[in-house]
Design a protein around this motif. Sequence first.
Motif, PDB file in Angstrom:
ATOM      1  N   ASP A 157      10.897  22.209 -12.770  1.00  0.00           N
ATOM      2  CA  ASP A 157      10.125  22.566 -13.958  1.00  0.00           C
ATOM      3  C   ASP A 157       9.200  21.430 -14.359  1.00  0.00           C
ATOM      4  N   VAL A 158       8.242  21.763 -15.212  1.00  0.00           N
ATOM      5  CA  VAL A 158       7.384  20.727 -15.783  1.00  0.00           C
ATOM      6  C   VAL A 158       8.219  19.996 -16.845  1.00  0.00           C
ATOM      7  N   SER A 159       8.403  18.698 -16.657  1.00  0.00           N
ATOM      8  CA  SER A 159       9.274  17.942 -17.554  1.00  0.00           C
ATOM      9  C   SER A 159       8.749  16.514 -17.668  1.00  0.00           C
ATOM     10  N   GLY A 160       9.544  15.657 -18.292  1.00  0.00           N
ATOM     11  CA  GLY A 160       9.172  14.249 -18.395  1.00  0.00           C
ATOM     12  C   GLY A 160       8.956  13.624 -17.020  1.00  0.00           C
ATOM     13  N   ALA A 161       9.710  14.117 -16.032  1.00  0.00           N
ATOM     14  CA  ALA A 161       9.558  13.588 -14.668  1.00  0.00           C
ATOM     15  C   ALA A 161       8.177  13.924 -14.125  1.00  0.00           C
ATOM     16  N   THR A 162       7.686  15.123 -14.470  1.00  0.00           N
ATOM     17  CA  THR A 162       6.340  15.515 -14.033  1.00  0.00           C
ATOM     18  C   THR A 162       5.314  14.574 -14.649  1.00  0.00           C
ATOM     19  N   LEU A 163       5.532  14.270 -15.917  1.00  0.00           N
ATOM     20  CA  LEU A 163       4.616  13.393 -16.646  1.00  0.00           C
ATOM     21  C   LEU A 163       4.528  12.023 -15.959  1.00  0.00           C
ATOM     22  N   SER A 164       5.687  11.457 -15.612  1.00  0.00           N
ATOM     23  CA  SER A 164       5.693  10.160 -14.919  1.00  0.00           C
ATOM     24  C   SER A 164       4.916  10.248 -13.620  1.00  0.00           C
ATOM     25  N   ARG A 165       5.152  11.351 -12.909  1.00  0.00           N
ATOM     26  CA  ARG A 165       4.502  11.513 -11.612  1.00  0.00           C
ATOM     27  C   ARG A 165       2.992  11.660 -11.772  1.00  0.00           C
ATOM     28  N   PHE A 166       2.588  12.475 -12.734  1.00  0.00           N
ATOM     29  CA  PHE A 166       1.160  12.665 -12.966  1.00  0.00           C
ATOM     30  C   PHE A 166       0.500  11.348 -13.396  1.00  0.00           C
ATOM     31  N   TYR A 167       1.234  10.584 -14.167  1.00  0.00           N
ATOM     32  CA  TYR A 167       0.724   9.291 -14.607  1.00  0.00           C
ATOM     33  C   TYR A 167       0.470   8.391 -13.396  1.00  0.00           C
ATOM     34  N   GLY A 168       1.448   8.340 -12.509  1.00  0.00           N
ATOM     35  CA  GLY A 168       1.308   7.535 -11.284  1.00  0.00           C
ATOM     36  C   GLY A 168       0.139   8.004 -10.439  1.00  0.00           C
ATOM     37  N   ILE A 169       0.008   9.334 -10.325  1.00  0.00           N
ATOM     38  CA  ILE A 169      -1.101   9.898  -9.543  1.00  0.00           C
ATOM     39  C   ILE A 169      -2.421   9.526 -10.202  1.00  0.00           C
ATOM     40  N   HIS A 170      -2.456   9.656 -11.543  1.00  0.00           N
ATOM     41  CA  HIS A 170      -3.711   9.469 -12.289  1.00  0.00           C
ATOM     42  C   HIS A 170      -4.182   8.016 -12.314  1.00  0.00           C
ATOM     43  N   VAL A 171      -3.248   7.078 -12.455  1.00  0.00           N
ATOM     44  CA  VAL A 171      -3.684   5.691 -12.646  1.00  0.00           C
ATOM     45  C   VAL A 171      -3.539   4.809 -11.403  1.00  0.00           C
ATOM     46  N   ALA A 172      -2.837   5.296 -10.384  1.00  0.00           N
ATOM     47  CA  ALA A 172      -2.662   4.437  -9.204  1.00  0.00           C
ATOM     48  C   ALA A 172      -3.112   5.115  -7.915  1.00  0.00           C
ATOM     49  N   ILE A 173      -2.509   6.267  -7.606  1.00  0.00           N
ATOM     50  CA  ILE A 173      -2.768   6.875  -6.291  1.00  0.00           C
ATOM     51  C   ILE A 173      -4.221   7.337  -6.170  1.00  0.00           C
ATOM     52  N   LEU A 174      -4.660   8.167  -7.128  1.00  0.00           N
ATOM     53  CA  LEU A 174      -6.027   8.676  -7.046  1.00  0.00           C
ATOM     54  C   LEU A 174      -7.082   7.561  -7.127  1.00  0.00           C
ATOM     55  N   PRO A 175      -6.961   6.619  -8.084  1.00  0.00           N
ATOM     56  CA  PRO A 175      -7.994   5.570  -8.134  1.00  0.00           C
ATOM     57  C   PRO A 175      -8.099   4.786  -6.828  1.00  0.00           C
ATOM     58  N   ALA A 176      -6.959   4.507  -6.201  1.00  0.00           N
ATOM     59  CA  ALA A 176      -6.989   3.723  -4.957  1.00  0.00           C
ATOM     60  C   ALA A 176      -7.736   4.484  -3.867  1.00  0.00           C
ATOM     61  N   ILE A 177      -7.353   5.755  -3.668  1.00  0.00           N
ATOM     62  CA  ILE A 177      -7.987   6.530  -2.590  1.00  0.00           C
ATOM     63  C   ILE A 177      -9.443   6.823  -2.943  1.00  0.00           C
ATOM     64  N   PHE A 178      -9.668   7.146  -4.217  1.00  0.00           N
ATOM     65  CA  PHE A 178     -11.026   7.479  -4.669  1.00  0.00           C
ATOM     66  C   PHE A 178     -11.978   6.307  -4.416  1.00  0.00           C
ATOM     67  N   THR A 179     -11.540   5.110  -4.781  1.00  0.00           N
ATOM     68  CA  THR A 179     -12.400   3.931  -4.629  1.00  0.00           C
ATOM     69  C   THR A 179     -12.736   3.693  -3.155  1.00  0.00           C
ATOM     70  N   LEU A 180     -11.749   3.901  -2.306  1.00  0.00           N
ATOM     71  CA  LEU A 180     -11.967   3.718  -0.872  1.00  0.00           C
ATOM     72  C   LEU A 180     -13.010   4.701  -0.342  1.00  0.00           C
ATOM     73  N   ILE A 181     -12.832   5.984  -0.684  1.00  0.00           N
ATOM     74  CA  ILE A 181     -13.767   7.004  -0.174  1.00  0.00           C
ATOM     75  C   ILE A 181     -15.136   6.836  -0.829  1.00  0.00           C
ATOM     76  N   LEU A 182     -15.136   6.457  -2.102  1.00  0.00           N
ATOM     77  CA  LEU A 182     -16.413   6.215  -2.777  1.00  0.00           C
ATOM     78  C   LEU A 182     -17.182   5.092  -2.060  1.00  0.00           C
ATOM     79  N   GLY A 183     -16.454   4.056  -1.653  1.00  0.00           N
ATOM     80  CA  GLY A 183     -17.067   2.946  -0.915  1.00  0.00           C
ATOM     81  C   GLY A 183     -17.714   3.453   0.371  1.00  0.00           C
ATOM     82  N   LEU A 184     -16.974   4.290   1.105  1.00  0.00           N
ATOM     83  CA  LEU A 184     -17.509   4.849   2.361  1.00  0.00           C
ATOM     84  C   LEU A 184     -18.750   5.697   2.090  1.00  0.00           C
ATOM     85  N   HIS A 185     -18.644   6.528   1.031  1.00  0.00           N
ATOM     86  CA  HIS A 185     -19.740   7.421   0.635  1.00  0.00           C
ATOM     87  C   HIS A 185     -21.007   6.584   0.377  1.00  0.00           C
TER      88      HIS A 185
END
Lengths: 146, 355
Positions: B175-203
């Motif tokens: 279910d959507v719970s506090g655990a989801t929130l932690s995960r989304f937070y990690g995705i939003h502030v760490a995983i996506l920015p890292a990959i995004f910056t890399l691909i943006l650099g290539l672009h």
Amino acid sequence: MNKQTRKKFLDTLLGGGLIAWLGAIIYPVSRYLVPPRTPDINPDSLDVGKVSDFQTNSAKIVRFGRKPAIVVRDKNDTFHALTAVCTHLDCTVQYKSDTEQIWCACHNGIYDLQGNNISGPPPRPLTQFKINFKNGKIFISRENMA
Amino acid sequence: MNNLMAWLEERFNISAATKFAAKKKVPVFYGTVWYYLGGVSLFLFIIQVFTGILLILYYRPGATTAFESVKFIITKVQFGWLIREIHSWSANLFIFFLFAHMFSVFFSKAYRKPRELTWYSGMFLLFMALGFGFSGYLLPWNELSYFATKVGTDIAGAVPGIGEFVLRLLRAGDDVSGATLSRFYGIHVAILPAIFTLILGLHLVMIQVQGMSVPPEQENLPAEKKKYMPFFPNFAMRDFLIWLIVLNVIALLAVFFPWDLGIKADPLSPAPAGIRPEWYFMFMFQTLKLIPAHVLFIEGELLGILAFAFGGIVWFLVPLLDRKAHQGKRSKFWTFFGIALIVYMIVLTIWGYLV
């Protein structure tokens, strides 16, 4: 052993090593990302309150195990208990006292008080729970789950 | 200054870079204005990174702390409201400009050979930007975002075969719970920015190496009819001026049209009336609302998801599919396809807000 075979052998060894090394990283990381299954806390029955807690033509949402359930007292003072999770996209449903129907606000799905999906996108009916009365209290249980 | 440049030159051969920059030029024609959209998107991303880092300093993920911490930021922290408003407004404009940039690239056929990889990397950036939007939407943990996340993750869960796995992966449970929130937070502030910056650099590197694309009919003009302006300082100064205007517009929006924090999410309360996702998902949301429960033997929800997935893949692969563009010609079919898509997205979005 000639040079060519030795080079091939070393290439295979290095390539294999690289794949094994990647696997040794990817496997634990991918396993780590999948959340462990926690045991279901699924009580067979739940005390949802006194009969007098429910006004005629009203409803209450309660937590039954992991999921919300909706208990409705209709206009004829008959009680209905159903799972409160819309079968379309998982939103929590609510009771519309003006139309005496269960309504999901997310995509305008409508169910009757037996849980049948009668309009909108929901593909399946809501599951009904069995209702028992004991000492003026209402208990819902999964025994008669459809 | 000259001494510093000489010092750097001796060590890093920076004249190679400055010579490259001095030679860089931008084609001047009726479509030059579209070139600014990519730059504006880049500027908005920089704003997102900057304000996002500031928000991290006070934001606390968790079902019992997230909503309260956002409330704290906007009510107690000095200028906290401003940072959060700019982050929210800039996020919305970021997606808007990415779409505008994508369509301008599409209609000027800039995806044709040799820029296929620039298109693919741009599409990845757009998908990730939508991921930023989706994951960031949940972070204030309010009623609307809670149910939008339930619906959004449930859609992912309906994919045949891998659906349940993806659903649990996204929600960090059933279910959507506090655990989801932690995960989304990690995705939003760490995983996506890292990959995004890399691909943006290539672009960006690909754009630097290949230069600006011009539409086929401009490319076929005789050399004496082609006009250019130097990137430095002519185009760059115009770029900065637009960035300044965008920043001012964001500041005005943030002050006069603040985003509502809403009501704290409660898993036991019913989905509120008027629930809707962010505007850029509205056309999909409205489509899912309109598809009947069953179409022939297939569930309506699944049909919608498969149709969107198919549409997304076709759009992504347009450099491969539009054979005419490679020959330097405009394909009427693909132009019509793009226009039809824009009309569909606009009509369904407006419809979604009216109903």
